[in-house]
Structure formats: C-alpha cells, structure tokens
Design an enzyme around this catalytic site. Structure first.
Site, PDB file in Angstrom:
ATOM      1  N   GLU A  29     -30.237 -51.006 -40.719  1.00  0.00           N
ATOM      2  CA  GLU A  29     -29.047 -50.794 -40.124  1.00  0.00           C
ATOM      3  C   GLU A  29     -27.838 -50.255 -40.830  1.00  0.00           C
ATOM      4  OE1 GLU A  29     -28.059 -53.981 -37.075  1.00  0.00           O
ATOM      5  OE2 GLU A  29     -29.855 -53.585 -36.066  1.00  0.00           O
TER       6      GLU A  29
HETATM    7  C1  LIG Z   1     -38.086 -53.220 -43.100  1.00  0.00           C
HETATM    8  C2  LIG Z   1     -37.187 -52.161 -42.548  1.00  0.00           C
HETATM    9  C3  LIG Z   1     -37.035 -52.165 -41.003  1.00  0.00           C
HETATM   10  C4  LIG Z   1     -36.587 -51.076 -40.435  1.00  0.00           C
HETATM   11  N1  LIG Z   1     -36.549 -50.820 -39.092  1.00  0.00           N
HETATM   12  C5  LIG Z   1     -36.088 -49.680 -38.483  1.00  0.00           C
HETATM   13  C6  LIG Z   1     -36.098 -49.562 -37.004  1.00  0.00           C
HETATM   14  O1  LIG Z   1     -36.535 -50.425 -36.654  1.00  0.00           O
HETATM   15  N2  LIG Z   1     -35.814 -48.173 -36.604  1.00  0.00           N
HETATM   16  C7  LIG Z   1     -35.277 -47.413 -37.487  1.00  0.00           C
HETATM   17  O2  LIG Z   1     -35.002 -46.261 -37.013  1.00  0.00           O
HETATM   18  N3  LIG Z   1     -35.120 -47.443 -38.821  1.00  0.00           N
HETATM   19  C8  LIG Z   1     -35.606 -48.474 -39.139  1.00  0.00           C
HETATM   20  N4  LIG Z   1     -35.461 -48.757 -40.632  1.00  0.00           N
HETATM   21  C9  LIG Z   1     -34.992 -47.775 -41.532  1.00  0.00           C
HETATM   22  C10 LIG Z   1     -33.928 -48.066 -41.972  1.00  0.00           C
HETATM   23  O3  LIG Z   1     -32.803 -47.781 -41.074  1.00  0.00           O
HETATM   24  C11 LIG Z   1     -33.576 -47.066 -43.308  1.00  0.00           C
HETATM   25  O4  LIG Z   1     -34.527 -47.456 -44.364  1.00  0.00           O
HETATM   26  C12 LIG Z   1     -32.228 -46.864 -44.000  1.00  0.00           C
HETATM   27  O5  LIG Z   1     -31.428 -46.271 -43.099  1.00  0.00           O
HETATM   28  C13 LIG Z   1     -32.231 -46.215 -45.219  1.00  0.00           C
HETATM   29  O6  LIG Z   1     -32.959 -45.118 -45.288  1.00  0.00           O
HETATM   30  P1  LIG Z   1     -33.880 -44.756 -46.529  1.00  0.00           P
HETATM   31  O7  LIG Z   1     -34.865 -46.081 -46.776  1.00  0.00           O
HETATM   32  O8  LIG Z   1     -34.682 -43.358 -46.261  1.00  0.00           O
HETATM   33  O9  LIG Z   1     -33.105 -44.691 -47.634  1.00  0.00           O
HETATM   34  P2  LIG Z   1     -32.419 -43.222 -48.361  1.00  0.00           P
HETATM   35  O10 LIG Z   1     -31.452 -42.701 -47.060  1.00  0.00           O
HETATM   36  O11 LIG Z   1     -33.546 -42.475 -48.831  1.00  0.00           O
HETATM   37  O12 LIG Z   1     -31.233 -43.799 -49.171  1.00  0.00           O
HETATM   38  C14 LIG Z   1     -31.465 -44.087 -50.560  1.00  0.00           C
HETATM   39  C15 LIG Z   1     -30.351 -44.754 -51.224  1.00  0.00           C
HETATM   40  O13 LIG Z   1     -29.310 -43.642 -51.107  1.00  0.00           O
HETATM   41  C16 LIG Z   1     -27.871 -44.115 -50.396  1.00  0.00           C
HETATM   42  N5  LIG Z   1     -27.398 -43.133 -49.986  1.00  0.00           N
HETATM   43  C17 LIG Z   1     -27.875 -42.061 -48.985  1.00  0.00           C
HETATM   44  N6  LIG Z   1     -26.996 -41.063 -48.625  1.00  0.00           N
HETATM   45  C18 LIG Z   1     -25.830 -41.548 -49.373  1.00  0.00           C
HETATM   46  C19 LIG Z   1     -24.447 -41.071 -49.431  1.00  0.00           C
HETATM   47  N7  LIG Z   1     -24.165 -40.218 -48.709  1.00  0.00           N
HETATM   48  N8  LIG Z   1     -23.842 -41.729 -50.085  1.00  0.00           N
HETATM   49  C20 LIG Z   1     -23.901 -42.794 -50.922  1.00  0.00           C
HETATM   50  N9  LIG Z   1     -25.280 -43.460 -50.927  1.00  0.00           N
HETATM   51  C21 LIG Z   1     -26.067 -42.906 -50.251  1.00  0.00           C
HETATM   52  C22 LIG Z   1     -28.491 -45.428 -49.539  1.00  0.00           C
HETATM   53  O14 LIG Z   1     -27.498 -46.377 -49.321  1.00  0.00           O
HETATM   54  C23 LIG Z   1     -29.637 -45.985 -50.248  1.00  0.00           C
HETATM   55  O15 LIG Z   1     -29.180 -46.819 -51.103  1.00  0.00           O
HETATM   56  C24 LIG Z   1     -35.996 -49.819 -41.356  1.00  0.00           C
HETATM   57  C25 LIG Z   1     -36.345 -50.196 -42.544  1.00  0.00           C
HETATM   58  C26 LIG Z   1     -36.828 -51.108 -43.096  1.00  0.00           C
HETATM   59  C27 LIG Z   1     -36.969 -50.946 -44.675  1.00  0.00           C
END
Ligand SMILES: Cc1cc2nc3c(=O)[nH]c(=O)nc-3n(C[C@H](O)[C@H](O)[C@H](O)COP(=O)(O)OP(=O)(O)OC[C@H]3O[C@@H](n4cnc5c(N)ncnc54)[C@H](O)[C@@H]3O)c2cc1C
Length: 748
Positions: free
Chosen positions: A437
């Site tokens: 989220e």
């Molecule tokens: C267990 C689990 C359940 C989930 N359930 C759902 C679901 O039901 N539906 C759904 O759609 N998604 C779901 N997600 C997805 C979740 O919302 C994403 O994992 C999350 O949005 C982060 O994306 P990412 O993991 O690709 O990280 P990335 O986007 O690759 O980010 C990596 C890191 O970089 C940081 N970052 C990225 N951009 C910036 C910026 N501009 N400035 C500063 N920091 C930045 C982030 O904070 C993070 O720490 C789930 C994820 C998990 C792990």
C-alpha cells in the site's frame, strides 16, 4: 490596475510561474482525491486545539462489540498460525467458510447491500484483533475490505454494479483481488504496460463493444483464489468509440477470473506468511464496457479512483496491523521481562532492558492513539489522504522498531521458531507492512510532505491553481490575492515562531483544564509555528526543485508526522479522562518527539543553500542549545508501566491478551499472573535468604504457598522453553531434508 499588482505582483507572478512546482495530471488527481483535516492546523503554525477536542472519540456500537466478542474471538480460537504458515500454506477450509458465513469480507459494504456496514473504527478493531493471532488470517480479511473492488464499487460503481457485486462480495460468493502492481510498475504504478484496447468482441453469444485486455501482474494478494479481479490497466481506444481520444488512460475494470485467457493460481511466499498472494496474467481477455468500474464514464479516471480509495484503506489496514504488533510486543515483553530471571533478578529490572521496554510502552500508547484519531476522522466521512499516508508509514516503521525491541529482550526465546514462538510471525510480517500500500520510503519522500505541503498549507494550492490558469490576467488577479494572503500568513507565522521559541514556549497556547500536559500543548504549538515558517522558506528557497529534494521532503514529512502523533496522544489522554497514571508516557513521548523535530528542523536548515535564510531561520526557530532525551528515571518509570500490572498496561494492550490468544501468549499471561501473585511470598523468602523448601521447613511460607511456587515455576519453565523437533518432524516441513540423513550424520 492597482500599483501593488503592477509593481510587485506581476514580476513575482512571472518568476513564480517558472519557480513553483507545476502539477502533473496524476498529482492533481491525487490531490483532488483527498482532503485535509487536523494536519492543516498543524501546518498553519497555529493549531486550534478546540477543533482537536471536538472530534468525537471513536466507539463501537453494541453490534460491533458483539462481533468482536463473538465471531472475531471464535475465529481466533479456530486459527493455528504455525500450521497455516509451516504446514498447510493456507487457512483451513473451515476458516475460509467461517469468514464468508460471518461477513468478514464485507465489513465495509453497507448493510443495504448485505454487508456488515462497520465504522472505520470497528473495521480497524477487527483487523487489529486478528493480527495478534495470525497475520495470514488478518491479511486475508484486510484485503477485500481495503483498496479493491468492494471499496471502488462503493465509491464509483454504477447502480447495476452495486446491486450485482456488493451482495456477492459481502457474503463471500465472490472473492476479490486487486491487481495494480506489475514487473515494470511498482511504486510508479502509472508506468504500467498492462493494456486494454476498446474493440468489439463476443459476450454471451452476442457481439458487443468491450475491452481486450492483456496483463502480467505480480504480488497480488488473494489472486491465487480470487473469483473477480479488480484490474488497473492503461486503456487505448484507437477508434475513439468512447469519445475520449486514443490514449484514454488508467482504468479499473472487474474481470471474472473464469474467463478465457485469465491465469491465476500460482503463488508467491510472502515472508513465510502464507496468505494467498501470487502473480496473475491475462491474454486477450475480453470484457464488455460495463465491466469498467463506474461504467464507460469512468474510463481513464482510474488514478483518481485509486487515490480516493487509498485514502480510506491506507489509514486502516496496515496501521491496525502495525499497532497490533506494537501492542503485542509491549504486552508480551513486559510480562516476559517480569518472569525471566538472570543474575537472580527479573531482566526487566536492568536499565539496559528498560530502554527498549519504555520505547515499546510509549509507542504502543501513541500509535494506538493515532489509530483511534484517524478512525475518528474517517468516520466523519473524510478522505484523509495525507494522514492515512502518515499512519501507514509510521505505524509500520514503529512496528519494526517494537518487533526488534521485543526480539532483543526475549533473545533466544524469540529466535527459535516453533508453534510456541509468538514473536517471529510478527517479526516476519514487518517487511510486508513496510512494502505494501505504498512502500514506506516513497510514501515518506513523495506523499506526506509532497501532498501535505500543497493540500495542508493555507495558501499554496490556491497559488498553484492561480499560476496554472491559462488567461494571464485572470491568473495574475487570482495570484495577487493568494500571494499576499500568503505573505501576511508568513509574517504572522514568523512572529509567532520567534516569540514562542524565545519564550521557551511559554507564550504558546494550551487549552484550559489541561494543566499536567499544558507544557506539551504549548511546545507543540511552538514547533508548529517553526515548522510553518521553515516550510515557507523551503518553498521560497527550493521552488520547483523541492519536488526532487527528497531528503528535505522526508524530514519535513517526518516532522508533520511527529506533530500528528503527539496531537493524537494528547487527544487520547483527554478522551480517556486525563489519567494521571499515563502521564509518564506523555512526557516521554513529548520529549522524544520534540527532540526529533528540533533535530530534523536543524538538518533541513543545514541543507538550505542560502546562508542568509539559514541564519535567519535558525535565529527565529532554534534558540538555545542541543537536546536531551527522556531522563533515566522517566525511562524506568515507563518501562515499569508494562512490567507491573497497571491500568496503563491494560489500556495499552486492551483486549489483546484475552480470548483466542496464541497458545504461547496464553501461557505467558498465566505465568505472569502467577509471578505477580506470588511476589510478596518470594520477597519474604528473599529477605530470609531461604529457598522455597528451606522457607517451608522454617515456617516462613505455608504449604499452600509452597504449592503455588511449584506451579509458578512450572509455568515459567514452560514459557521460557523453546520448541524442538525430531528429524522426522523437520522432514515434514523441509522437503529435501531426510530423517535418515540426520541419523547418518549423527552416526558419522
Ligand atoms: C506481500 C505483498 C502483497 C502485495 N499485495 C498487492 C496487491 O494485492 N495488489 C497490488 O496491486 N500490489 C500488491 N503488492 C505490491 C506492492 O504494492 C508493491 O510491492 C509496492 O508498491 C512497491 O513496489 P516494488 O516492490 O516494485 O518496489 P519498487 O517500486 O521497485 O521500489 C523499491 C524501493 O524504492 C523506493 N522508491 C521507489 N520510487 C521512489 C521514489 N521516487 N522516491 C523514493 N523512493 C522510491 C521504494 O519506496 C522502495 O523502497 C504487494 C506486495 C507485497 C510484497
């Protein structure tokens, strides 16, 4: 044209058009989707505490309370978290049907559509309760009640969608998942490549206009078992059937998972917390246009819909899980520190152990206070986008700290996994809370101050809207009004900040009747003024560059968060009848919070490129020396509030120690009660320097007391014990590990 406008406003207007951050479409939609509340008062530099006090403390209706005491407690009794995570990789079938039958998936769905129609507070209490028993079960309940088909249909669905889907979601006939995240698009969800194209296709034997979808999502909770997917994708309409041009934009649609081309079922393993989570793909899946949530009118408005739905869900789900984990950490660590002895003393008597204990006690009180205040705001029908971001990020960050602290104090007992370990499941869930989220780093870097500064500032949004007007004269007129109102605000803020800082907060306001905490109210008002001034300086000095200065934004967002959390703690203290016993908690929280604010403000100023602005702001806002943390005496006092049975301890952990508790926690509660009860007897023995048997022989204690000591020692032994496994048992959990290998290795 008046002289001010001509001579002053016009050149500033020209400069501001290039210097102030402009709003992208997605940013504007996100801003419009939310509203501001108490954080706007904190941002104004002069919070009006009567508004805070006027917020009705959240309560449960008799029906909601009966749900917690009935189905919710029953559910917790049915759950074996160890079996779910380590053996079955799923909730048992009887739990799935219990959840459906009792309406757990329809807490946010209105009663007229067959849901429970719970308040935000009741919804939060349910998630909080279940989280203490099983994170896998809590997430399973959380997701259909958070951002997803239910919330989106409620807010934006057509009548036909509401009539069809909501009753089916409420009774669990349909199980929803929400698919936004894909390989390419995580935090930057708008970068998704999942696509829908408007075209004709076959639906129930007829040719209709619809959308041909292709997607590859991952991490989707409930996706392996869902029957309907709320899908976010980019919609294209090459033949302009919808009249919105070729690139329509992000759209949300309902996709039944039994359609040809939909693939679900494969699973991820999220930090060994075995709720249903996995990838989903769709190849040339066709749905009619009425599957767009809200109908064709809402095609291309998906981003606004997501932001709006997030404003509620983000303030409830993860904050409830986070506060549950903090409360459990405080509850169990207080008890464990009392029953576990080393060097002939309970470990909770050692100053080193008291430091993390105090932190847990304070965070448990403060974060739960913030959860309640946020639920109260949501129950007033507000879309709290900034506050829900504060809550999501900070409840999960403090959850991480509390879980780490609890692990440190429990040491080996917490490290060894097994059915009786009540901390590792929470510890393992921490990264999930931090990531979902809106991952915490991006939430703190872009949302809290990024949106907060624009929405919560009394004049900035007006100025930006004025600058965005196409007609130059109209733009100048509107800008003239908001800019000079802003200048007036800044001058007043500078005066307030100076007087409050230099008087040591004494001339800052505090509500009548708040005597024991009046100094905290005053100091909060002092920092609010300093914050408002420094925020204005940031806009002036960084201009549009501020968007890219994430380190500055994170600090400013963290200060706003600290002020919100401290306000919530004060509000809780008022709502709970100004309990004297809780004052040490408030003192500790305030000392820590104001020290953090001072440090962060100092760091923001340190990184301002203008030496003049830096010097003036320091002079106005930060007179005096450095900072000191809570005193050792105060730390020990706070630690003691969860070490000894106390009203504060009960308030902090609420009903979490009661029905349906994890077996390890139930045993810990029993041992703790026995240790506390026998404290006077053990004191007698210590004074006489006798063992229990010697004490019995010498008549220091009675037969009955000796019997109780034996029982207590047995209970303590059981709690401090850890699980172990035969090689055969281990082989059940770890494929590839063969019991005969263990015997062979032992023989060699
Ligand atoms: C267990 C689990 C359940 C989930 N359930 C759902 C679901 O039901 N539906 C759904 O759609 N998604 C779901 N997600 C997805 C979740 O919302 C994403 O994992 C999350 O949005 C982060 O994306 P990412 O993991 O690709 O990280 P990335 O986007 O690759 O980010 C990596 C890191 O970089 C940081 N970052 C990225 N951009 C910036 C910026 N501009 N400035 C500063 N920091 C930045 C982030 O904070 C993070 O720490 C789930 C994820 C998990 C792990």
């Amino acid at each position: 044209m008046d002289i001010r406008k001509k001579m002053l406003t016009r050149p500033i207007h020209r400069w501001a058009k290039t210097a102030l951050p402009s709003l992208s479409m997605t940013e504007a939609e996100a801003l419009n989707a939310g509203e501001v509340w108490w954080e706007a008062d904190l941002f104004s530099g002069n919070p009006d505490y009567s508004k805070l006090h006027a917020v009705k403390a959240p309560t449960l209706t008799a029906e909601e309370q009966a749900f917690l005491d009935g189905p919710c407690a029953q559910l917790c009794e049915m759950i074996d978290d160890w079996k779910i995570n380590q053996q079955d990789a799923d909730l048992p079938p009887e739990v799935w049907s219990f959840l459906r039958k009792n309406g757990f998936f329809g807490m946010i769905i209105h009663k007229k559509h067959g849901g429970l129609g719970f308040s935000a507070f009741a919804h939060s209490e349910v998630v909080r309760f279940i989280s203490t028993r099983s994170v896998a079960a809590a997430v399973t309940v959380m997701v259909p009640n958070s951002l997803g088909p239910g919330e989106l249909i409620h807010q934006f669905g057509t009548d036909a969608q509401k009539d069809y889907w909501l009753p089916r979601l409420a009774d669990g006939t349909e199980l929803p998942a929400f698919g936004l995240t894909s390989n390419e698009a995580g935090s930057d969800a708008s970068a998704m490549v999942d696509e829908g194209v408007v075209e004709t296709g076959m639906w129930n034997g007829e040719e209709v206009l619809g959308i041909r979808l292709n997607w590859a999502k991952r991490y989707i909770t409930l996706s392996p078992v869902c029957t309907v997917l709320g899908l976010a994708f980019k919609l294209r309409d090459p033949q302009n059937h919808l009249g919105k041009g070729e690139e329509v934009g992000i759209t949300c649609a309902l996709v039944p998972t039994d359609l040809d081309g939909v693939e679900t079922g494969r699973r991820h393993i999220p930090s060994t917390t075995m709720f249903m989570n996995g990838p989903t793909t769709g190849r040339d899946v066709f749905v009619p246009l009425d599957h767009i949530i809200g109908g064709p009118d809402y095609a291309g408005r998906g981003w606004m819909m997501l932001m709006s739905a997030l404003a509620a869900g983000r303030g409830i789900s993860l904050p409830s899980m986070g506060t549950a984990a903090i409360a459990m950490s405080a509850h169990t660590t207080g008890a464990y520190a009392r029953i576990r002895q080393q060097f002939n003393l309970p470990i909770g008597k050692f100053g080193g152990v008291q430091i993390p204990m105090a932190r847990m006690a304070v965070d448990s009180y403060v974060m739960d206070a913030a959860r309640r205040l946020t639920c109260a705001g949501l129950d007033e029908g507000r879309a709290l986008s900034v506050i829900s971001a504060i809550m999501k990020a900070h409840a999960t960050l403090r959850m991480r700290e509390a879980c780490n602290d609890a692990m440190d104090v429990h040491s080996g007992k917490a490290v060894i996994d097994g059915p009786s370990n009540y901390l590792l499941p929470l510890y393992r869930a921490v990264p999930i809370g931090i990531t979902v989220e809106g991952a915490n780093i991006v939430t703190r870097a872009l949302i809290i101050f990024g949106q907060g500064s624009i929405r919560a500032h009394p004049h900035l949004l007006d100025e930006m809207q004025a600058l965005a007007m196409e007609d130059d004269e109209e733009s100048l007129d509107a800008f003239d009004k908001s800019f000079w109102a802003h200048v007036g605000h800044s001058v007043k803020t500078a005066g307030r900040a100076f007087i409050r800082a230099w008087s040591g907060s004494w001339v800052a306001p505090a509500p009548n009747g708040s005597a024991p905490v009046a100094h905290i109210y005053r100091e909060l008002a002092r920092w609010s003024a300093s914050y408002a001034l420094v925020a204005d300086l940031c806009f002036l000095v960084f201009g549009g560059e501020l968007k890219r200065r994430e380190m500055i934004s994170i600090r400013m967002g963290d200060i706003l968060s600290e002020m919100y959390l401290m306000s919530a703690a004060l509000k809780r203290w008022e709502d709970e009848g100004q309990q004297d016993a809780d004052l040490p908690i408030l003192e500790y929280a305030a000392t820590r919070s104001f020290n953090t604010i001072r440090r962060l403000l100092n760091e923001v100023l340190e990184n301002m490129p203008s030496a003049f602005a830096r010097a003036v702001a320091r002079l106005v806002t930060l007179p005096g020396g450095g900072t000191t943390g809570p005193s050792d005496e105060l730390i020990a006092e706070c630690a003691n509030l969860i070490y000894e049975p106390s009203a504060t301890r009960d308030r902090i952990t609420g009903h979490l120690g009661a029905a349906g508790q994890r077996p390890g926690v139930a045993k810990l509660n029993e041992a703790y009660a026995a240790v506390v009860e026998l404290d006077p007897v053990m004191r007698k023995l210590r004074k006489a320097r006798q063992t229990p048997d010697d004490g019995l022989a010498a008549g220091t204690i009675t037969d009955e007391e000796r019997g109780k000591i034996a029982h207590m020692e047995k209970l303590v032994g059981e709690v401090t014990a850890v699980d172990d496994f035969t090689p055969e048992e281990l082989a059940r959990y770890y494929e590839g590990f063969k019991p005969e290998d263990a015997s062979r290795i032992a023989a060699e």
